[in-house]
Design an enzyme around this catalytic site. Structure first.
Site, mmCIF file in Angstrom:
data_model
loop_
_atom_site.group_PDB
_atom_site.id
_atom_site.type_symbol
_atom_site.label_atom_id
_atom_site.label_comp_id
_atom_site.label_asym_id
_atom_site.label_seq_id
_atom_site.Cartn_x
_atom_site.Cartn_y
_atom_site.Cartn_z
ATOM 1 N N ASP A 181 2.185 -7.718 14.025
ATOM 2 C CA ASP A 181 2.952 -6.745 13.225
ATOM 3 C C ASP A 181 4.085 -6.069 14.010
ATOM 4 O O ASP A 181 5.031 -5.559 13.413
ATOM 5 C CB ASP A 181 2.018 -5.658 12.680
ATOM 6 C CG ASP A 181 1.336 -6.068 11.375
ATOM 7 O OD1 ASP A 181 1.830 -6.998 10.713
ATOM 8 O OD2 ASP A 181 0.320 -5.451 11.026
ATOM 9 N N HIS A 201 -1.200 -3.105 15.359
ATOM 10 C CA HIS A 201 -1.342 -2.098 14.351
ATOM 11 C C HIS A 201 -2.784 -1.638 14.099
ATOM 12 O O HIS A 201 -3.004 -0.522 13.631
ATOM 13 C CB HIS A 201 -0.713 -2.720 13.087
ATOM 14 C CG HIS A 201 -0.968 -2.090 11.813
ATOM 15 N ND1 HIS A 201 -1.266 -2.758 10.660
ATOM 16 C CD2 HIS A 201 -0.963 -0.780 11.470
ATOM 17 C CE1 HIS A 201 -1.416 -1.926 9.666
ATOM 18 N NE2 HIS A 201 -1.256 -0.736 10.120
ATOM 19 N N ASP A 238 -3.063 -9.615 5.290
ATOM 20 C CA ASP A 238 -1.774 -10.286 5.068
ATOM 21 C C ASP A 238 -1.601 -11.428 6.083
ATOM 22 O O ASP A 238 -0.717 -12.279 5.931
ATOM 23 C CB ASP A 238 -0.578 -9.318 5.093
ATOM 24 C CG ASP A 238 -0.608 -8.305 6.225
ATOM 25 O OD1 ASP A 238 -1.674 -8.113 6.844
ATOM 26 O OD2 ASP A 238 0.439 -7.696 6.490
ATOM 27 N N GLU A 274 -5.814 -8.120 9.771
ATOM 28 C CA GLU A 274 -5.437 -7.587 8.456
ATOM 29 C C GLU A 274 -5.155 -8.747 7.498
ATOM 30 O O GLU A 274 -4.655 -9.802 7.899
ATOM 31 C CB GLU A 274 -4.217 -6.656 8.580
ATOM 32 C CG GLU A 274 -4.015 -5.840 7.316
ATOM 33 C CD GLU A 274 -3.045 -4.675 7.462
ATOM 34 O OE1 GLU A 274 -2.438 -4.522 8.544
ATOM 35 O OE2 GLU A 274 -2.906 -3.922 6.482
ATOM 36 N N HIS A 307 -4.267 -10.892 14.459
ATOM 37 C CA HIS A 307 -4.492 -9.632 13.732
ATOM 38 C C HIS A 307 -5.335 -9.923 12.492
ATOM 39 O O HIS A 307 -5.036 -10.850 11.739
ATOM 40 C CB HIS A 307 -3.107 -9.054 13.370
ATOM 41 C CG HIS A 307 -3.121 -7.753 12.650
ATOM 42 N ND1 HIS A 307 -4.195 -6.881 12.674
ATOM 43 C CD2 HIS A 307 -2.173 -7.154 11.871
ATOM 44 C CE1 HIS A 307 -3.884 -5.817 11.954
ATOM 45 N NE2 HIS A 307 -2.679 -5.960 11.449
ATOM 46 N N TYR A 318 10.072 -0.203 8.522
ATOM 47 C CA TYR A 318 8.773 -0.799 8.842
ATOM 48 C C TYR A 318 8.032 0.061 9.868
ATOM 49 O O TYR A 318 6.871 0.414 9.688
ATOM 50 C CB TYR A 318 8.970 -2.228 9.367
ATOM 51 C CG TYR A 318 7.663 -2.939 9.591
ATOM 52 C CD1 TYR A 318 7.051 -3.638 8.560
ATOM 53 C CD2 TYR A 318 7.010 -2.872 10.818
ATOM 54 C CE1 TYR A 318 5.828 -4.262 8.745
ATOM 55 C CE2 TYR A 318 5.793 -3.485 11.015
ATOM 56 C CZ TYR A 318 5.213 -4.189 9.972
ATOM 57 O OH TYR A 318 3.999 -4.792 10.162
ATOM 58 N N HIS A 372 6.049 -10.566 10.293
ATOM 59 C CA HIS A 372 6.818 -10.278 9.070
ATOM 60 C C HIS A 372 8.303 -10.311 9.408
ATOM 61 O O HIS A 372 8.716 -9.756 10.427
ATOM 62 C CB HIS A 372 6.537 -8.871 8.537
ATOM 63 C CG HIS A 372 5.121 -8.614 8.130
ATOM 64 N ND1 HIS A 372 4.566 -9.149 6.994
ATOM 65 C CD2 HIS A 372 4.159 -7.859 8.696
ATOM 66 C CE1 HIS A 372 3.317 -8.733 6.894
ATOM 67 N NE2 HIS A 372 3.039 -7.961 7.918
ATOM 68 N N HIS A 425 0.813 -1.228 0.000
ATOM 69 C CA HIS A 425 0.000 0.000 0.000
ATOM 70 C C HIS A 425 0.846 1.279 0.000
ATOM 71 O O HIS A 425 0.727 2.139 0.868
ATOM 72 C CB HIS A 425 -1.071 0.014 1.100
ATOM 73 C CG HIS A 425 -0.651 -0.499 2.451
ATOM 74 N ND1 HIS A 425 0.281 0.136 3.211
ATOM 75 C CD2 HIS A 425 -1.041 -1.578 3.160
ATOM 76 C CE1 HIS A 425 0.446 -0.529 4.341
ATOM 77 N NE2 HIS A 425 -0.342 -1.578 4.331
#
Ligand SMILES: Cc1cc2nc3c(=O)[nH]c(=O)nc-3n(C[C@H](O)[C@H](O)[C@H](O)COP(=O)(O)O)c2cc1C
Ligand SMILES: [Fe+2]
Ligand SMILES: [Fe+2]
Length: 403
Positions: A168, A149, A86, A84, A82, A196, A229, A28
């Protein structure tokens, strides 16, 4: 060949079963020049627990890694830290494929997953702040980390092996075969961790501060940090180091570093930028120059995270600013970097709106204006070059006074 993927054992009962995205370069609007990983973990005891999943397109890779340890049908529980996509992208397919006994998520996570996937809320088991569960002899405690996040974010702590599954937080976009940070180049991981934080967490500093204080008060022994990540952390110095950095980034104290962002059509605003750079340096500031015709917004915010000054310049085009500058200013305004001193400049031909527009944007961003907008009609002469130098020097002086 999906079935060629293998899990990587990270502690006696924890396996990494995530996916490596060597190809991704745009998250993004964040330039992920070294790719990324979506980390999922399998905790194997009397029962089998899967922690987080991966981006939808990487489902086969995750299942193949799981299958190298245990038949995926044997998964008893899923923890979704989380919502999100991903990390949750293949959660509905995973639930359908393995039919787990329970899927744990925070209360906000339950709501977010239902809104994402329109699944039945009763298929999810919400957990309370600080709740501890025993999953086949493996004890987990869940801690809400709201806005680190997203509103749904939580972390899970595995007591037996002192592993913090931090979603995250403490992660980075870095694709690598190596799974631990101590196996990678320190300069690279330091930069990617900062990039990040800068691109994802900068606007959330107050939440990060609160979360760090709360987690510290729990006095958990943490031997391994397993983010969603990038590489895992297993050495005390790496874990302590990243917590120290997050504590600093959440506050963004003033520094002697100044970021100069500019673009130019015929070179005049660029000449001003060069003179301003000299003035800033003369004043003792450490300058990072970003000519926006060929720089990336996500590198600008990375440097701005540890900066005390921010100077922006644009030629006036069609009564406005150049598109490259509009792009970076839109991005930076949203990320809300703090504790900056700065100013705006630019060359113009007749109406000269750009420096005024930029000065107003700096004010909206909460940047302390150290010098009035500096404008030069067409090409700067020697006097105007001296003025530009002085403009830089004045900003540096204001910056230094804050240290
Ligand atoms: C496409 C174009 C549009 C421009 N529009 C304006 C304008 O609306 N107002 C103005 O003051 N100058 C305008 N200018 C003049 C430039 O701002 C002027 O040439 C300035 O010196 C360019 O600075 P630079 O060398 O940093 O590109 C325009 C120039 C171009 C090429
Ligand atoms: Fe996220
Ligand atoms: Fe993520």
């Amino acid at each position: 060949m999906a079935d060629s993927f293998k899990a990587i054992k990270v502690t006696p009962s924890v396996y990494w079963v995530g996916a490596i995205d060597w190809d991704i370069r745009n998250f993004h609007g964040y330039l992920t020049s070294r790719g990324s990983t979506y980390n999922a973990f399998l905790v194997v005891g009397e029962k089998v627990t899967l922690i987080d999943t991966v981006k939808a397109a990487f489902k086969d890779e995750m299942f193949s890694r799981i299958a190298s340890v245990v038949d995926p049908q044997k998964i008893d529980y899923i923890i979704s830290n989380h919502a999100e996509m991903d990390h949750s992208g293949c959660l509905p397919d995973t639930i359908a494929a393995v039919n787990p006994e329970k899927v744990f998520t925070s209360r906000m996570g339950q709501k977010a997953l239902v809104e994402h996937f329109h699944m039945d809320a009763s298929s999810l088991t919400p957990v309370d702040e600080g709740e501890t569960v025993d999953l086949g002899g493996k004890k987990f405690t869940f801690v809400e980390t709201k806005m680190c996040h997203w509103p749904d974010s939580m972390v899970s702590y595995l007591h037996d092996e002192a592993v913090l599954f931090s979603q995250d937080a403490f992660g980075m976009h870095l694709a690598s075969h190596e799974r631990f940070i101590d196996e990678l180049d320190r300069g690279v991981t330091d930069y990617e961790a900062m990039k990040y934080y800068a691109n994802i967490l900068t606007p959330l500093g107050s939440f990060i501060e609160k979360t760090l204080t709360k987690v510290a008060s729990l006095d958990l022994k943490i031997d391994v940090v397993a983010p969603d990540h990038g590489p895992l952390l297993r050495r005390g110095e790496d874990i302590g180091g990243v917590i120290e950095k997050y504590t600093k980034w959440a506050k963004q104290p003033p520094t002697d570093k100044v970021v100069v962002v500019y673009d130019s059509m015929w070179g005049s605003s660029q000449k001003m930028a060069r003179a301003i750079e000299e003035g800033l340096s003369d004043g003792g500031a450490k300058v990072k120059m970003f000519p926006m015709h060929d720089s990336h917004r996500s590198d600008v915010i990375t440097d701005l995270l540890e900066a005390g000054g921010f100077v922006v310049g644009s030629a006036t085009m069609n009564n406005g600013i150049l598109p490259s500058i509009a792009d970076v200013m839109c991005y930076l305004k949203g990320l809300k970097p703090r504790n900056l001193v700065g100013g705006a400049f630019g060359s113009y031909g007749w109406s000269g709106e750009a420096p005024k527009i930029l000065n107003a944007t700096l004010e909206e961003m909460g940047v302390e204006i150290a010098a009035a907008p500096l404008r030069v009609m067409y090409v700067p002469d020697d006097k105007q070059i001296s003025k530009s130098r002085e403009f830089g020097l004045n900003i540096a002086k204001k910056m230094m006074a804050k240290l």
